[in-house]
Design a protein around this motif. Structure first.
Motif, short mmCIF file in Angstrom:
data_model
loop_
_atom_site.label_atom_id
_atom_site.label_comp_id
_atom_site.label_asym_id
_atom_site.label_seq_id
_atom_site.Cartn_x
_atom_site.Cartn_y
_atom_site.Cartn_z
N THR A 195 5.59 23.66 7.68
CA THR A 195 6.16 23.41 9.00
C THR A 195 5.83 22.01 9.52
O THR A 195 6.25 21.64 10.61
N GLU A 196 5.06 21.24 8.75
CA GLU A 196 4.75 19.88 9.19
C GLU A 196 5.86 18.92 8.81
O GLU A 196 6.53 19.12 7.81
N PRO A 197 6.04 17.86 9.59
CA PRO A 197 7.09 16.90 9.26
C PRO A 197 6.89 16.32 7.87
O PRO A 197 5.75 16.04 7.47
N ALA A 198 7.97 16.16 7.14
CA ALA A 198 7.88 15.64 5.78
C ALA A 198 9.17 14.91 5.45
O ALA A 198 10.15 14.98 6.18
N THR A 236 0.81 -1.22 0.00
CA THR A 236 0.00 0.00 0.00
C THR A 236 0.84 1.27 0.00
O THR A 236 0.32 2.37 0.07
N VAL A 237 2.14 1.08 -0.12
CA VAL A 237 3.03 2.23 0.00
C VAL A 237 2.86 3.17 -1.20
O VAL A 237 2.49 2.72 -2.29
N GLY A 238 3.12 4.47 -1.01
CA GLY A 238 2.98 5.42 -2.10
C GLY A 238 4.04 6.51 -2.01
O GLY A 238 4.70 6.69 -0.98
N ILE A 239 4.17 7.27 -3.10
CA ILE A 239 5.26 8.24 -3.20
C ILE A 239 4.77 9.67 -3.01
O ILE A 239 5.56 10.60 -2.87
N TRP A 240 3.46 9.89 -3.03
CA TRP A 240 2.93 11.26 -3.03
C TRP A 240 3.43 12.08 -1.84
O TRP A 240 3.77 13.27 -1.99
N GLY A 241 3.48 11.44 -0.66
CA GLY A 241 3.94 12.18 0.53
C GLY A 241 5.33 12.75 0.32
O GLY A 241 5.57 13.94 0.57
N ALA A 242 6.23 11.90 -0.20
CA ALA A 242 7.61 12.35 -0.41
C ALA A 242 7.68 13.37 -1.53
O ALA A 242 8.42 14.36 -1.44
N LEU A 243 6.88 13.15 -2.60
CA LEU A 243 6.89 14.08 -3.72
C LEU A 243 6.40 15.46 -3.26
O LEU A 243 6.99 16.49 -3.58
N LYS A 244 5.34 15.47 -2.45
CA LYS A 244 4.82 16.74 -1.96
C LYS A 244 5.84 17.41 -1.04
O LYS A 244 6.03 18.63 -1.09
N GLY A 245 6.49 16.57 -0.21
CA GLY A 245 7.55 17.11 0.65
C GLY A 245 8.64 17.75 -0.19
O GLY A 245 9.12 18.85 0.12
N ARG A 273 11.57 20.56 13.58
CA ARG A 273 12.40 19.48 13.03
C ARG A 273 11.66 18.77 11.90
O ARG A 273 10.43 18.75 11.87
N SER A 274 12.37 18.24 10.94
CA SER A 274 11.83 17.45 9.81
C SER A 274 10.94 18.25 8.88
O SER A 274 10.29 17.67 8.02
N ALA A 275 10.89 19.56 9.01
CA ALA A 275 9.91 20.33 8.23
C ALA A 275 10.51 20.82 6.91
O ALA A 275 11.70 21.09 6.83
N PRO A 276 9.65 20.93 5.87
CA PRO A 276 10.13 21.43 4.57
C PRO A 276 10.77 22.81 4.67
O PRO A 276 11.69 23.12 3.91
#
Lengths: 311, 269
Positions: free
Chosen positions: A257-260, A86-95, A162-165
């Motif tokens: 500012t959200e973790p990404a 079920t894994v996807g790439i959109w989260g990383a792409l948006k980040g 931390r971890s934010a774009p």
């Protein structure tokens, strides 16, 4: 008269035999050996090209073979998950997109203004020489160092999330800015001085000369450099690991500012997974990253060809 | 005949000129330690075309560029002495250099149109100086400038085409049109025909004749026949010195100085 004049007089007095061009002559032999060199060089050059293209083709082929079945609508729109199905790439792409937006928004104006100031306004002295050397050095600093700088300044000192774009973008902007300055200066230098003279000659002020003439003519070159710098930043992993953009993020970031996480870090994380299903997904993610990078480089090439001025 | 003092009563029979458009007094120009112009005093009048002639490196172009302060952009250049425009010192701190260059326009050796349309090339100066209040105004300025530059009939149907697509001679006339579009008082021309063929050169020379009287024109040229054809006053420069300045026909038929005579007759240059 001086020495050179008398030397010329002697030279013209010297007798020279006419060159022998007959079939058995030294000149013909020389020509044959020159032709051999030509052929050898062309062959070596061709071999080098074949080698380079072979490895590129092999990389692309192996990625496509492994990953093309992993590409699906669900993969392109989904986010990270512990289950490879079920894994996807959109989260990383948006980040990546959010991070790049911050990087571009900062490094482009700062880089272009720096380049303009250094080329068009700054006096030529020791200080501008030092600035110039520093910027050139900055462009050569390994990216992990920028990661450490980001960690120290943006997280530990400024206490940004931390971890934010936003932090990733700031860090990559530091890295991209010198690339844009160097590309920008070269583009500005290639605008012929006669255009500046023409504008000055009818009473344009220095700022008008720059913004009406120099910048528009240099812009295609600046944009090409910027896109290449951005492409480099997009593929960057190390500095983002330092500022914590390697977390498991099951929902795509909805703000700066959200973790990404970002594409190359996602690839790095998945390649570390034990589960067999992630092999395909890693390759699929690489295909997505390569597609984005190639698009950016194509845009750079199109811009260059389309708007390049011939003087 | 005339004494060697070239400042007062510059030219015989010229006393009627009440005020000179531009005057220079004891002007020296240095590039770093090297002196390019030595103690030059000259007057430029409204109704004359003034030619600067002399061998390469004699300083004539350098001197021309001091007249609208184009040398300001060369970091090592230093100017001493006094240069006035309508009695105002152009190197005074109160003189705005941007405005000076609107009043003293310049045409360069190599045609350098902006890589924009023919229309925009001409309209650029009037736009930045706010000379047109409406689009119709600007159209009038563009048309009249192109007419005066002798280019209108050749380009009126393609004003939107790029200025760089014109031939060399047309480009140079476009540059002259661009200079006169801001209605300067003086036009400086730095070897305007050196990159042009004889036919294009003849057109520029005709144009200079037509513009004479409306603008004070100063032209630097390598070509002595050109100086003889287009100018009423000629200044001969040699190694940074102003050797001789006077009525063109006198300079060419009856030079006072040995060096001028040698140059005119082709002994060096």
């Amino acid at each position: 008269m001086t020495e050179p004049a008398s030397a010329i007089a002697i030279a013209t007095n010297m007798e020279r035999k006419p060159t022998d061009w007959s079939a058995s002559s030294k000149m013909r032999q020389r020509l044959a050996s020159r032709n051999r060199t030509e052929k050898m060089f062309q062959f070596t050059g061709l071999a080098a090209v074949v080698l380079a293209v072979f490895f590129l083709a092999f990389l692309l082929w192996s990625m496509l073979a492994d990953g093309v079945h992993g590409l699906s609508w669900q993969f392109l729109t989904g986010t990270d998950s512990s289950d490879p199905e079920t894994v996807g790439i959109w989260g990383a792409l948006k980040g990546s997109l959010l991070t790049m937006a911050v990087t571009l928004g900062l490094s482009f104006p700062i880089g272009v203004l720096t380049a303009l100031y250094l080329e068009e306004f700054a006096p030529r002295n020791m200080w501008t020489d030092i600035v110039e050397v520093s910027i050139n050095n900055l462009a050569a600093v390994p990216s992990i160092i920028f990661g450490l700088l980001g960690l120290a300044v943006f997280l530990n000192f400024m206490h940004l999330p931390r971890s934010a774009p936003v932090v990733g973008g700031l860090t990559l902007a530091l890295m991209t800015m010198p690339v844009i300055v160097i590309a920008g200066r070269n583009a500005i230098k290639s605008v012929p001085p006669s255009i500046r003279d023409a504008a000055r000659g009818i009473g344009a002020s220095p700022v008008q000369v720059v913004f009406h003439h120099v910048l528009p003519l240099a812009l295609p070159g600046i944009m090409t450099g910027t896109i290449i710098g951005m492409a480099r930043a997009l593929g960057e992993t190390a500095p983002l690991l330092m500022i914590g953009m390697r977390a498991f993020i099951p929902t795509p970031p909805s703000s700066f500012t959200e973790p990404a996480t970002v594409l190359p870090v996602q690839i790095f994380l998945w390649s570390d997974e034990i589960s067999q299903g992630f092999v395909e997904k890693t390759s699929a993610a690489i295909i997505v990253l390569l597609a984005v990078l190639m698009t950016m480089n194509s845009i750079a090439i199109i811009l260059r060809n389309r708007f390049e001025q011939k003087w | 005949m005339v004494a060697l003092d070239m400042t007062t009563d510059t030219v015989p029979g010229d006393a009627a000129v009440a005020q000179h458009k531009m005057t220079t007094r004891n002007v020296n120009v240095y590039y770093g330690a090297k002196q390019a112009i030595k103690d030059v005093s000259i007057d430029i009048d409204m109704d004359n075309v003034t030619a600067f002639i002399g061998p390469s490196g004699c300083g004539k172009s350098t001197f021309l560029r001091t007249l609208n302060r184009m040398n300001d952009t060369v970091a090592s250049a230093r100017v001493t002495g006094e240069i006035t425009l309508d009695g105002e010192d152009i190197y005074a701190s109160s003189m705005d250099v941007v405005q000076l260059r609107a009043r003293v326009g310049m045409v360069f050796q190599k045609p350098n149109p902006f890589p924009k349309s023919i229309y925009d090339n001409i309209a650029y100066g009037p736009r930045i100086h706010g000379l047109a209040t409406s689009k119709a105004d600007l159209d009038v300025i563009v048309e009249s400038s192109l007419r005066r530059a002798g280019l209108w009939d050749e380009v009126k149907d393609r004003l939107r085409d790029s200025g760089t697509a014109l031939s060399g001679g047309q480009q140079q006339r476009l540059c002259i049109g661009r200079a006169i579009a801001v209605e300067p008082e003086v036009i400086l021309m730095d070897e305007p025909c050196s990159a042009l063929d004889p036919i294009a050169t003849a057109k520029i020379e005709e144009l200079i004749h037509a513009l004479r009287g409306r603008y004070a024109i100063v032209i630097v040229t390598h070509n002595m026949q050109q100086a003889a054809r287009v100018s009423q006053r000629t200044a001969f420069f040699h190694l940074g010195d102003l050797v001789e300045y006077g009525v063109t026909t006198d300079i060419f038929t009856n030079p006072r100085e040995e060096r001028t005579k040698d140059y005119i007759t082709g002994r060096y240059g």
